[in-house]
Scaffold this active site. Sequence first.
Site, mmCIF file in Angstrom:
data_model
loop_
_atom_site.group_PDB
_atom_site.id
_atom_site.type_symbol
_atom_site.label_atom_id
_atom_site.label_comp_id
_atom_site.label_asym_id
_atom_site.label_seq_id
_atom_site.Cartn_x
_atom_site.Cartn_y
_atom_site.Cartn_z
ATOM 1 N N CYS A 232 -3.871 5.067 -2.122
ATOM 2 C CA CYS A 232 -4.329 4.261 -3.251
ATOM 3 C C CYS A 232 -4.306 5.115 -4.519
ATOM 4 O O CYS A 232 -4.810 6.236 -4.524
ATOM 5 C CB CYS A 232 -5.754 3.762 -2.980
ATOM 6 S SG CYS A 232 -6.437 2.849 -4.370
ATOM 7 N N HIS B 18 -8.038 -1.062 8.758
ATOM 8 C CA HIS B 18 -7.046 -0.599 7.771
ATOM 9 C C HIS B 18 -7.350 0.886 7.522
ATOM 10 O O HIS B 18 -8.101 1.228 6.615
ATOM 11 C CB HIS B 18 -7.217 -1.440 6.500
ATOM 12 C CG HIS B 18 -6.331 -1.066 5.353
ATOM 13 N ND1 HIS B 18 -5.236 -1.815 4.970
ATOM 14 C CD2 HIS B 18 -6.385 -0.036 4.474
ATOM 15 C CE1 HIS B 18 -4.668 -1.274 3.910
ATOM 16 N NE2 HIS B 18 -5.343 -0.176 3.585
ATOM 17 N N ASP C 252 0.847 -1.201 0.000
ATOM 18 C CA ASP C 252 0.000 0.000 0.000
ATOM 19 C C ASP C 252 0.880 1.248 0.000
ATOM 20 O O ASP C 252 0.560 2.254 -0.635
ATOM 21 C CB ASP C 252 -0.899 -0.019 1.245
ATOM 22 C CG ASP C 252 -2.192 0.745 1.059
ATOM 23 O OD1 ASP C 252 -2.252 1.605 0.175
ATOM 24 O OD2 ASP C 252 -3.141 0.487 1.821
ATOM 25 N N ASN D 149 -1.388 4.992 5.017
ATOM 26 C CA ASN D 149 -1.996 4.359 6.190
ATOM 27 C C ASN D 149 -1.430 5.021 7.432
ATOM 28 O O ASN D 149 -0.381 5.655 7.391
ATOM 29 C CB ASN D 149 -1.596 2.878 6.249
ATOM 30 C CG ASN D 149 -2.207 2.085 5.125
ATOM 31 O OD1 ASN D 149 -1.694 2.092 4.018
ATOM 32 N ND2 ASN D 149 -3.307 1.428 5.413
HETATM 33 P P1 HMG Z 1 -8.978 -4.774 -16.767
HETATM 34 O O1 HMG Z 1 -8.315 -3.803 -17.699
HETATM 35 O O2 HMG Z 1 -10.460 -4.713 -16.637
HETATM 36 O O3 HMG Z 1 -8.540 -6.295 -16.999
HETATM 37 O O4 HMG Z 1 -8.322 -4.559 -15.316
HETATM 38 P P2 HMG Z 1 -8.373 -7.178 -18.256
HETATM 39 O O5 HMG Z 1 -8.674 -8.575 -17.797
HETATM 40 O O6 HMG Z 1 -9.147 -6.607 -19.424
HETATM 41 O O7 HMG Z 1 -6.806 -7.072 -18.552
HETATM 42 C C1 HMG Z 1 -6.193 -5.903 -19.048
HETATM 43 C C2 HMG Z 1 -4.698 -6.172 -19.185
HETATM 44 O O8 HMG Z 1 -4.125 -6.388 -17.899
HETATM 45 C C3 HMG Z 1 -4.383 -7.410 -19.995
HETATM 46 O O9 HMG Z 1 -3.129 -7.198 -20.608
HETATM 47 C C4 HMG Z 1 -4.232 -8.470 -18.944
HETATM 48 O O10 HMG Z 1 -3.422 -9.549 -19.336
HETATM 49 C C5 HMG Z 1 -3.544 -7.703 -17.820
HETATM 50 P P3 HMG Z 1 -3.022 -6.842 -22.197
HETATM 51 O O11 HMG Z 1 -3.719 -7.961 -22.886
HETATM 52 O O12 HMG Z 1 -3.747 -5.534 -22.353
HETATM 53 O O13 HMG Z 1 -1.551 -6.737 -22.423
HETATM 54 N N1 HMG Z 1 -3.841 -8.268 -16.507
HETATM 55 C C6 HMG Z 1 -2.905 -8.574 -15.594
HETATM 56 N N2 HMG Z 1 -1.568 -8.464 -15.608
HETATM 57 C C7 HMG Z 1 -0.918 -8.887 -14.498
HETATM 58 N N3 HMG Z 1 -1.534 -9.354 -13.396
HETATM 59 C C8 HMG Z 1 -2.862 -9.463 -13.353
HETATM 60 C C9 HMG Z 1 -3.597 -9.066 -14.481
HETATM 61 N N4 HMG Z 1 -4.913 -9.033 -14.747
HETATM 62 C C10 HMG Z 1 -5.051 -8.549 -15.990
HETATM 63 N N5 HMG Z 1 -3.454 -9.932 -12.255
HETATM 64 C C11 HMG Z 1 -7.685 -5.396 -13.162
HETATM 65 C C12 HMG Z 1 -8.789 -5.288 -14.206
HETATM 66 C C13 HMG Z 1 -8.334 -5.897 -11.888
HETATM 67 C C14 HMG Z 1 -6.621 -6.366 -13.654
HETATM 68 C C15 HMG Z 1 -7.064 -3.984 -12.959
HETATM 69 O O14 HMG Z 1 -8.084 -3.070 -12.722
HETATM 70 C C16 HMG Z 1 -6.080 -3.939 -11.824
HETATM 71 O O15 HMG Z 1 -5.008 -4.547 -11.873
HETATM 72 N N6 HMG Z 1 -6.440 -3.182 -10.746
HETATM 73 C C17 HMG Z 1 -5.601 -3.100 -9.564
HETATM 74 C C18 HMG Z 1 -5.750 -1.757 -8.956
HETATM 75 C C19 HMG Z 1 -4.916 -1.675 -7.708
HETATM 76 O O16 HMG Z 1 -3.949 -2.418 -7.536
HETATM 77 N N7 HMG Z 1 -5.277 -0.735 -6.811
HETATM 78 C C20 HMG Z 1 -4.574 -0.552 -5.587
HETATM 79 C C21 HMG Z 1 -4.788 -1.636 -4.597
HETATM 80 S S1 HMG Z 1 -6.342 -1.532 -3.756
HETATM 81 C C22 HMG Z 1 -6.033 -0.483 -2.419
HETATM 82 O O17 HMG Z 1 -5.009 0.130 -2.344
HETATM 83 C C23 HMG Z 1 -7.045 -0.442 -1.322
HETATM 84 C C24 HMG Z 1 -6.606 -1.224 -0.074
HETATM 85 O O18 HMG Z 1 -5.364 -0.756 0.418
HETATM 86 C C25 HMG Z 1 -7.667 -1.086 1.034
HETATM 87 C C26 HMG Z 1 -8.070 0.378 1.312
HETATM 88 O O19 HMG Z 1 -7.193 1.192 1.646
HETATM 89 O O20 HMG Z 1 -9.258 0.648 1.205
HETATM 90 C C27 HMG Z 1 -6.456 -2.717 -0.376
HETATM 91 MG MG MG Z 2 -5.103 0.923 1.687
#
Ligand code: HMG
Ligand code: MG
Length: 300
Positions: A240, A207, A16, A249
Amino acid sequence: MNLPERVKIVEVGPRDGLQNEAVTVPVEVRLELIRLLADSGLGVIEAGAFVSPKWVPQMASSDELFRALPKRTGIDYPMLVPNQRGLESALACGVQEIAIFAAASESFSQRNINCSIAESLERYAGVVERALAQGLRVRGYVSCVLGCPYEGRIDADAVAAVAARLHAMGCYEISLGDTIGSGTPLAAARMVAAVAERVPVGALAAHFHDTYGQALANLLAVMQQGVAVIDSSVSGLGGCPYAKGASGNVATEEVVYMLDGMGIGSGVDLTRLIAAGAYISDFLSRVNGSRVARALMSTD
Ligand code: HMG
Ligand code: MG
């Protein structure tokens, strides 16, 4: 005051904390940070994320990082996973615990993982089923539990509904994310009370991001309700990428200082923890985001 005797700290700084940095932090620096954090006695360190590098470039090479981690008995390294593709990456490098992340706000869910809450829960059900069948442990996050950057106020019942679904899927712990740090203590307590009607309080974690300086007060409020797992980030790193303006955090140093002062065990050595925070703050050329660290370092 009714407080837990012991608290488990989940250090989320390497994930994070670093996911929102403007510069990409090299794998060796992420590794050294994790080594220093492990040396401080932390038992759970969220090390990275198998998310799309197009969405969050800072978490690229998390497979390389995981393989090089100092595996020690008594330390868990959960990795964030958004879909089956992420789970494949986790399985390929021997990860034993993953964390999935849903939201209580529709707009945030769309911005963060490009799908609705319902679609995400459907997708996660498959991810959790496969992960459990492979012997992994699964933690579940709910974001925006006390407010959303796009929708404002979030109903506690909406939080409870998502938390209950994740728990029923098989998540052993549900981490309640105040993603934008806008909550205040009574709202935090009411939210936890609503969730605790559907998920045992012993399975809940707090969190809390510290954007508005409320995190410690909010933590104290929910600890009084029995929450004994706290997520925090060394030197308050982070935020984020899909919650503009959200800061890190609550700093782990602040949490450990508060727990030490109240005689609540966490197993973390504050001096060593401060060394880890100083290392990453130096690397980022940043004033240390922990007030405790700044105060104690200035008296050396
Ligand atoms: P999408 O564009 O809808 O997915 O993203 P897709 O299935 O159409 O894939 C798009 C491209 O990403 C493709 O590649 C996939 O292969 C690749 P391309 O064909 O274009 O070359 N891909 C991946 N590559 C590596 N690893 C993977 C993966 N999945 C697809 N797992 C998706 C949907 C969920 C993948 C995207 O939106 C994403 O990765 N989001 C993550 C966002 C994120 O990490 N945010 C921060 C964390 S959350 C947070 O901080 C909150 C938390 O701390 C709690 C709080 O504080 O509230 C947890
Ligand atoms: Mg967080």
